[in-house]
Design a protein around this motif. Structure first.
Motif, mmCIF file in Angstrom:
data_model
loop_
_atom_site.group_PDB
_atom_site.id
_atom_site.type_symbol
_atom_site.label_atom_id
_atom_site.label_comp_id
_atom_site.label_asym_id
_atom_site.label_seq_id
_atom_site.Cartn_x
_atom_site.Cartn_y
_atom_site.Cartn_z
ATOM 1 N N VAL B 190 -19.128 5.718 -58.069
ATOM 2 C CA VAL B 190 -17.919 6.422 -58.504
ATOM 3 C C VAL B 190 -16.733 5.455 -58.611
ATOM 4 N N LEU B 191 -16.821 4.335 -57.916
ATOM 5 C CA LEU B 191 -15.699 3.380 -57.892
ATOM 6 C C LEU B 191 -15.619 2.607 -59.210
ATOM 7 N N PRO B 192 -14.429 2.062 -59.524
ATOM 8 C CA PRO B 192 -14.326 1.197 -60.706
ATOM 9 C C PRO B 192 -15.263 -0.002 -60.578
ATOM 10 N N LEU B 195 -14.601 -2.799 -58.013
ATOM 11 C CA LEU B 195 -14.765 -2.367 -56.616
ATOM 12 C C LEU B 195 -16.248 -2.174 -56.294
#
Lengths: 259, 261
Positions: B190-192, B195
């Motif tokens: 879910v993180l960019p 990240l």
């Protein structure tokens, strides 16, 4: 000491303490970086879950987490810091009542904590397009100082109680998450067991967060502002008693300089 | 024989002398109660956000909680040498450095496992967390590998702490960042992208994923790949931490900066 000198002393003490804390790396990390990390966690959770609309709620809540942590560290260990700096004895024997020395220190801790709120709101606006509209700007201007005063007075009570414990830092480590939960910063208190609700009413963090949130998102902030200030008066009265008790004990036992 | 003595006894002595949280009055609130409330906080946040059930947050945060023993432990056991002005005595010894530094990881690893066990037990009592008893042996192996890997990350941070004035900043910041990056509360996917890339290089990320699968009934063989990556990451941090310690030691000798904080 004349009464006219009291506001000047409080203001000077507060300004010096804010400046001092603002140059302390640990406070900066606790007030600017950690809350943003928690805001990011909450935002990703809300986005991936069913609450993408709650990002402003998350930004305000995460900011308040930081406000509480900085108040907890700054106030809970205020006397320990003074003791380590070697100036506690000088402050105790000064003609000014010690409670008036302690008040600006704990108020300053709550003030520095407010950097958190600014940090998480700016972060949300920059990275998550969280709108920064304020529904009641004038009431927000009242909510912020009311929250600072409420937390500062609770901080003063903590300072005077925690100093009796040798390991006050352990208590500050422990009281982060429980107060975050009980104050409804990121999770509404209604989701928690019923017995948590009366506890939350006694915390200025609950009312401070509510006042700031309703000032920004919409609602009626005045009752929360009133509750925050009412609790501040109560905590000040309690703190005045406990500070006097601490001072008496320290003089009797000659234990002021002991860790 | 001497190296084994330095590894075990030296590790124990360092723990007794340098670990700030060892007194019961500090250990219980900091190492047990605080992580238990951490799990409660994120489990309730998870319920409110509707992201996942309690099991997701309990397993994720329980594995992440090993970091409280491993990161703080290693940072304190190394960084405090400098804070207490004892580092010069340490590097004046002729002992093998591997035994000297890695021996310090034994008790922090044990500590991390104790913290994880405690918070899992409290989660059974306070939340809707259930795990089949048959999963316990495999889960235990995941916890052990994750704790070792995290302690090696702690070794690297501890080495860096030798160069810092305030050792609490690096330990607190790392611990908090791991809450975001290791998948304890938010799936790394879910993180960019950037990240996510950092997340996959950190300890615990693969351990948490493996632990969740094991808790859902997967066999040890099905998560062997994840456990292997976790161990590999730990190995890389062990080398990095050791190299940094030797580098700083040599720098301190060369520059006569042993007691400079």
């Amino acid at each position: 000491m004349s009464r006219a000198a009291v506001p000047r002393m409080l203001l000077r003490g507060w300004a010096i303490q804010v400046k001092d804390s603002s140059s302390f790396g640990f406070f900066i990390m606790s007030s600017l970086i950690e809350p943003v990390i928690f805001a990011a966690i909450a935002a990703y959770m809300f986005r991936a879950g069913n609450r993408p609309d709650a990002l402003l709620y998350a930004a305000i809540g995460a900011g308040m987490l930081g406000v509480w942590i900085v108040t907890l560290i700054g106030s809970g260990q205020a006397l320990t810091f003074l003791r380590h700096a070697g100036i506690l004895e000088l402050l105790i024997v000064a003609p000014v009542p010690f409670v008036l020395v302690l008040a600006p220190i704990t108020l300053a801790a709550a003030t520095v904590g407010m950097y958190s709120l600014a940090a998480t709101l700016v972060w949300g606006w920059l990275l998550f397009d969280v709108p920064l509209g304020v529904e009641h700007p004038w009431l927000l201007l009242a909510s912020v100082p009311a929250t600072v005063i409420g937390l500062g007075m609770l901080g003063m009570l903590m300072a005077s109680v925690f100093v009796l414990f040798r390991h006050a830092n352990a208590l500050t480590n422990m009281l982060g998450y429980p107060v975050w939960l009980a104050s409804g910063f990121l999770v509404p208190v209604s989701l928690l067991p019923d017995w948590v609700r009366p506890v939350s009413w006694l915390l200025p963090t609950t009312w401070g967060a509510e006042a700031i949130r309703t000032s920004m998102i919409g609602g009626h902030p005045l009752p929360a502002i009133g509750a925050c200030l009412g609790l501040a008066i109560g905590y000040f009265a309690l703190a005045a008693l406990t500070v006097r008790h601490f001072e008496r004990l320290a003089r009797q036992r000659a234990s002021l300089a002991l860790a | 024989m001497n190296s084994a003595r330095v590894f075990f006894r030296g590790g124990l002595l360092a723990y007794k002398a340098l670990f700030n949280f060892k007194q019961t009055a500090v250990y219980i609130p900091t190492m047990l109660i605080s992580p238990a409330f951490q799990i409660l906080f994120f489990a309730y946040l998870g319920r409110y956000s509707g992201l996942a059930d309690d099991n997701f947050f309990v397993v994720g945060n329980a594995i992440q909680a090993t970091a409280i023993g491993c990161i703080y432990g290693m940072v304190l056991l190394l960084g405090n040498e400098r804070q207490f002005d004892t580092f010069s005595a340490v590097i004046a010894t002729s002992t093998r450095r591997g035994a000297l530094y890695f021996g310090r990881a034994v008790l922090p690893i044990a500590n991390g496992i104790v913290v994880t066990t405690f918070v899992l037990c409290t989660s059974v009592l306070l939340l809707d967390f259930r795990m089949p008893a048959t999963a316990l042996p495999a889960f235990g192996i995941v916890v052990l590998v994750s704790a070792v890997s995290c302690a090696m990350f702690g070794l690297t941070l501890g080495a860096l702490a030798l160069r810092l004035k305030d050792i609490w900043i690096i330990s607190n910041l790392s611990y908090t960042l791991m809450l975001l990056l290791c998948g304890a509360n938010v799936r790394p996917a879910v993180l960019p992208g950037w990240l996510h890339a950092i997340s996959s290089c950190l300890p615990l990320t693969h351990g948490i994923e493996a632990a969740r699968k094991v808790a859902d009934g997967a066999a040890l063989s099905q998560v062997a790949g994840l456990i292997g990556i976790e161990a590999l990451i730990g190995g890389v941090y062990a080398l990095l931490g050791y190299a940094l310690l030797r580098l700083f030691e040599a720098g301190d000798r060369r520059g006569a900066t042993l007691i400079t904080v």
